[in-house]
Design an enzyme around this catalytic site. Structure first.
Site, PDB file in Angstrom:
ATOM      1  N   ARG A 113       7.803   3.828  -5.022  1.00  0.00           N
ATOM      2  CA  ARG A 113       7.967   2.955  -3.852  1.00  0.00           C
ATOM      3  C   ARG A 113       6.920   1.845  -3.853  1.00  0.00           C
ATOM      4  O   ARG A 113       7.210   0.709  -3.475  1.00  0.00           O
ATOM      5  CB  ARG A 113       7.896   3.768  -2.565  1.00  0.00           C
ATOM      6  CG  ARG A 113       8.235   2.952  -1.319  1.00  0.00           C
ATOM      7  CD  ARG A 113       8.330   3.801  -0.077  1.00  0.00           C
ATOM      8  NE  ARG A 113       7.035   4.419   0.266  1.00  0.00           N
ATOM      9  CZ  ARG A 113       6.852   5.197   1.333  1.00  0.00           C
ATOM     10  NH1 ARG A 113       7.873   5.454   2.144  1.00  0.00           N
ATOM     11  NH2 ARG A 113       5.670   5.720   1.590  1.00  0.00           N
TER      12      ARG A 113
ATOM     13  N   LEU B  91      11.323   1.690   6.979  1.00  0.00           N
ATOM     14  CA  LEU B  91      10.763   2.130   5.709  1.00  0.00           C
ATOM     15  C   LEU B  91      11.418   3.447   5.326  1.00  0.00           C
ATOM     16  O   LEU B  91      11.484   4.366   6.151  1.00  0.00           O
ATOM     17  CB  LEU B  91       9.248   2.324   5.829  1.00  0.00           C
ATOM     18  CG  LEU B  91       8.545   2.739   4.541  1.00  0.00           C
ATOM     19  CD1 LEU B  91       8.510   1.587   3.543  1.00  0.00           C
ATOM     20  CD2 LEU B  91       7.136   3.250   4.833  1.00  0.00           C
TER      21      LEU B  91
ATOM     22  N   GLU C 200      12.661   3.157  14.089  1.00  0.00           N
ATOM     23  CA  GLU C 200      11.727   4.174  13.603  1.00  0.00           C
ATOM     24  C   GLU C 200      10.525   4.210  14.518  1.00  0.00           C
ATOM     25  O   GLU C 200      10.527   3.594  15.586  1.00  0.00           O
ATOM     26  CB  GLU C 200      11.321   3.885  12.153  1.00  0.00           C
ATOM     27  CG  GLU C 200      10.702   2.519  11.934  1.00  0.00           C
ATOM     28  CD  GLU C 200      10.417   2.224  10.465  1.00  0.00           C
ATOM     29  OE1 GLU C 200      10.384   3.161   9.651  1.00  0.00           O
ATOM     30  OE2 GLU C 200      10.200   1.034  10.135  1.00  0.00           O
TER      31      GLU C 200
ATOM     32  N   TYR D 245       0.833  -1.202   0.000  1.00  0.00           N
ATOM     33  CA  TYR D 245       0.000   0.000   0.000  1.00  0.00           C
ATOM     34  C   TYR D 245       0.864   1.246   0.000  1.00  0.00           C
ATOM     35  O   TYR D 245       2.077   1.197   0.223  1.00  0.00           O
ATOM     36  CB  TYR D 245      -0.940   0.001   1.216  1.00  0.00           C
ATOM     37  CG  TYR D 245      -0.271   0.370   2.527  1.00  0.00           C
ATOM     38  CD1 TYR D 245      -0.410   1.648   3.062  1.00  0.00           C
ATOM     39  CD2 TYR D 245       0.505  -0.550   3.229  1.00  0.00           C
ATOM     40  CE1 TYR D 245       0.194   1.994   4.266  1.00  0.00           C
ATOM     41  CE2 TYR D 245       1.116  -0.210   4.424  1.00  0.00           C
ATOM     42  CZ  TYR D 245       0.953   1.059   4.939  1.00  0.00           C
ATOM     43  OH  TYR D 245       1.573   1.410   6.125  1.00  0.00           O
TER      44      TYR D 245
ATOM     45  N   LYS E  84       6.538  -1.741   2.138  1.00  0.00           N
ATOM     46  CA  LYS E  84       5.312  -1.156   2.700  1.00  0.00           C
ATOM     47  C   LYS E  84       4.173  -2.146   2.475  1.00  0.00           C
ATOM     48  O   LYS E  84       3.309  -1.973   1.610  1.00  0.00           O
ATOM     49  CB  LYS E  84       5.026   0.203   2.061  1.00  0.00           C
ATOM     50  CG  LYS E  84       4.122   1.105   2.910  1.00  0.00           C
ATOM     51  CD  LYS E  84       4.131   2.527   2.387  1.00  0.00           C
ATOM     52  CE  LYS E  84       3.179   3.436   3.140  1.00  0.00           C
ATOM     53  NZ  LYS E  84       3.583   3.706   4.522  1.00  0.00           N
TER      54      LYS E  84
END
Length: 284
Positions: A49, A199, A175, A30, A143
Site C-alpha cells: 500500500r 482508505l 469512515e 506514510y 495514505k
C-alpha cells in the site's frame, strides 16, 4: 534507533531540513505497521500500500521495497520491539520551496518504533463516537501526509468526550478520522466500498477474510447516517485499534450499548489471526 534514509542511526544523529517537502507541503506518504510478539503483522500488505500511495502521488521510492522491508525488520530487532508500532514516512525530499515537483530532490525515508500495548479496555468495553462532516480531499485512498481534515475531525471527537469521529459526506458514512467503520444489521456486515473516498485499511482487508471464514455475510455498499443510527452493532477497525466496538454515537447507545455478538466473534477471529501469523513466524 530510527531509520533515516538507508541507515539505522540514533535520533540525535538526524537532521530534518526546513525545506523538506513533507514539512512544508505534506508532500509524502506514510504507513503504520503493528508488531505482535516481535513480528510485524501483515507487513507485505502495508508495504504494498505504501508503494501504491507513492505511485499515486508520482513519488519514486529511493530504493526497492524489498530493501525497505529488511531495514524495517532490522529496526524492529535493534529496538527490541515486542509489541507496538512501526511508523514509516517517505517525503519527496528537500528542495527550495516551490509548488511544482523539484527536478533534483531525492525522496527521504524515515521510520521509527513505538512501544504500545493492545488497547484492551477499549476492545473489551467499546468506545464512544460522534458524527461530523467529511471535509477531506477526494483522494482518501492515498495514505498521504495531508491529514488536517482528519486531525480536525479527531479533535471534534475529543471535544465531545469521544474516542473517534465518524465522517459523513452528503448523508453517506465514509469512515472514521483514522479508522474504517462497519455496521451490522440483521447479521450482515456493511462497510463503504474501497474507492477514492476511503482508505482501504489493512485491518479492513483482514476483516473481509475473517468474515468469510466465519460465514458472516458482507455488503460492501454505501450506507446512510440513518442506517448507522439504527444499526444493531457498530465497530471500527485500524492498525492500532484492531476491531473495536462503538457502543455510543452522538450520545445515543448503539444496540444495547455494549459490544455485540458479531463484533465479538470477529475480535476472537482476529486474535487467532495474530497468533497464527506472528507466533508461527516467530517459531519458524
Amino acid at each position: 534507533m530510527i531509520l533515516y534514509d538507508e541507515r539505522l542511526v540514533s535520533r540525535e544523529e538526524t537532521d530534518i531540513d526546513i525545506e523538506d517537502r513533507a514539512y512544508q507541503f505534506g508532500d509524502g506518504v506514510y504507513e503504520m505497521i503493528r508488531v505482535y510478539h516481535g513480528r510485524p503483522f501483515y507487513m507485505d500488505e502495508h508495504l504494498a500500500r505504501l508503494e501504491r500511495s507513492a505511485t499515486e502521488i508520482r513519488l519514486s521510492l529511493p530504493y526497492p521495497i524489498t530493501r525497505l522491508k529488511q531495514l524495517l525488520l532490522d529496526l524492529i530487532q535493534q529496538n527490541h520491539l515486542e509489541e507496538g508500532n512501526v511508523y514509516i514516512q517517505v517525503s519527496r525530499g528537500v528542495a527550495p520551496r516551490y509548488h511544482g515537483f523539484p527536478e533534483q530532490a531525492r525522496p527521504l525515508v524515515i521510520a521509527y518504533t513505538q512501544h504500545a500495548k493492545r488497547p484492551l479496555a477499549e476492545l473489551n468495553h467499546g468506545i464512544k463516537a460522534v458524527t461530523t462532516e467529511d471535509i477531506r480531499w477526494l483522494r482518501c485512498d492515498i495514505k498521504s501526509l495531508n491529514l488536517l481534515g482528519a486531525v480536525l475531525a479527531k479533535q471534534t471527537a475529543i471535544d465531545h468526550g469521544a474516542k473517534e469521529a465518524i465522517l459523513v459526506r452528503d448523508g453517506i458514512v465514509t469512515e472514521g478520522s483514522s479508522t474504517n467503520i462497519f455496521i451490522i444489521k440483521d447479521g450482515t456486515l456493511h462497510t463503504h466500498p474501497a474507492n477514492h473516498l476511503i482508505l482501504n485499511g489493512i485491518t479492513r482487508q483482514v476483516i473481509f477474510k475473517l468474515a468469510d471464514e466465519c460465514e458472516i455475510p458482507i455488503s460492501e455498499t454505501t450506507f446512510s447516517k440513518e442506517a448507522l443510527e439504527s444499526a444493531d452493532e457498530v465497530f471500527l477497525s485500524s492498525t492500532t485499534m484492531e476491531i473495536c466496538p462503538i457502543v455510543e454515537i452522538d450520545g445515543r447507545p448503539v444496540g444495547q450499548g455494549v459490544p455485540g455478538p458479531v463484533t465479538k466473534q470477529l475480535q476472537e477471529a482476529f486474535v487467532n489471526e495474530i497468533k497464527r501469523t506472528t507466533l508461527a513466524e516467530s517459531s519458524s
